[in-house]
Design an enzyme around this catalytic site. Sequence first.
Site, mmCIF file in Angstrom:
data_model
loop_
_atom_site.group_PDB
_atom_site.id
_atom_site.type_symbol
_atom_site.label_atom_id
_atom_site.label_comp_id
_atom_site.label_asym_id
_atom_site.label_seq_id
_atom_site.Cartn_x
_atom_site.Cartn_y
_atom_site.Cartn_z
ATOM 1 C CB THR A 69 -0.634 -0.051 1.184
ATOM 2 O OG1 THR A 69 -1.884 -1.124 1.113
ATOM 3 C CG2 THR A 69 -1.613 1.408 1.658
ATOM 4 C CB THR A 121 0.894 0.670 5.237
ATOM 5 O OG1 THR A 121 0.939 -0.595 4.800
ATOM 6 C CG2 THR A 121 2.235 1.356 6.056
ATOM 7 N N GLY A 122 -0.963 -1.555 6.875
ATOM 8 C CA GLY A 122 -0.887 -2.666 7.690
ATOM 9 C C GLY A 122 -2.298 -3.348 7.796
HETATM 10 N N1 ASP Z 1 -4.149 -1.561 5.047
HETATM 11 C C1 ASP Z 1 -4.187 -2.055 3.906
HETATM 12 C C2 ASP Z 1 -5.564 -2.775 3.752
HETATM 13 O O1 ASP Z 1 -5.796 -3.421 4.834
HETATM 14 C C3 ASP Z 1 -3.178 -3.065 3.559
HETATM 15 C C4 ASP Z 1 -1.972 -2.557 3.311
HETATM 16 O O2 ASP Z 1 -1.524 -1.489 4.070
HETATM 17 O O3 ASP Z 1 -0.902 -2.803 2.560
HETATM 18 O O4 ASP Z 1 -6.329 -2.583 2.854
#
Ligand code: ASP
Length: 336
Positions: free
Chosen positions: A199, A250-251
């Site tokens: 992301t 992000t996470g």
């Molecule tokens: N936070 C994003 C989601 O759950 C994924 C990511 O950060 O890569 O869609």
Amino acid sequence: MFELNKFANIIYYLIKFMNPFSIVIHGGAGTIVKEDMTPALERAYSNGLTAAIEAGFEILKNGGSSIDAIITSIKMLEDNLLFNAGRGSVFTKKGVQEMDAAIMDGANLKAGSIAGVRNVRNPIELAYEVMENSNHVFLSGKGANDFAIKRGLKLEPDEYFFSQFRYDQWKHLRDSDNYSLDHTHQDLDELMKDKKFGTVGAVACDQMGNIAAATSTGGMTNKKYGRIGDSPIIGAGTYANNRTCGISCTGHGELFIRAVAAHDVNALMEYKNYTLQQAMDEVVNHKLMRINGEGGMIGVDAQGNTAMVFNSAGMYRAMKNSKGDFIVGFYKEDNA
Ligand code: ASP
């Protein structure tokens, strides 16, 4: 001579009263460890992050707005196959890409979000269109796609979003009920040797002291039933307020939604006088950790201070400011 002095005075006052400015970007957090990387891949990530932050910083340096700076940086990351946003988005359970994005303007608390959008080349532009040219904050699915067409945004065919790596990631999971953070090993050990994460997000504070934040993502591999993560949810994955901070997360999205992570940083600063760093530490290393919420966030405050905090092994990240600091990092030990 008088004219020259006057000119010098104006420049002096402009510089003196100019707000310190800065920009921070991320390309995803997760199991990012040196052992899994090759020098070529490190170079590719570093080049991608550097090009994106330089482009955003250039806008700030020339007196441009934080909104323009973060859109410019995010579009470059969306166009880069290495990152899980725009072109490099992961596959859903149905084998397509559905993208989420959000942008927020800290000067007036205006925001725009989109979710479950397909074939839009730069989802962050669509989020911006929602913010500026609709009466709404959040559009999803077909309605969001129709709005993209109405606003004349660039669309791309499915093939544009195809990458063998993402396809292989998905093939590994598609017959199961599992979904996967793009950034973690989980049961993908073999495939993940060649992993490409993330992301993307950007936050900036411009010379006027205006803060903006944005996040763009393909979500999680094998996601289903119209799943929406934290990224487009104002207050969960994205938030900006000139009085406090700009945050992009992000996470593991479900946990960031439950923690209302981005707004919590704002609240700690606004109501409890925490510094940016203290507030982000509290949310990432305490609140999220208590519910096993893996990931991280980037932040900026109205004095141009920045922070990059994560509880995972690594986070692709970069920051640049008017004091001359410039950092690109991937791993914990990069210490930045
Ligand atoms: N936070 C994003 C989601 O759950 C994924 C990511 O950060 O890569 O869609």
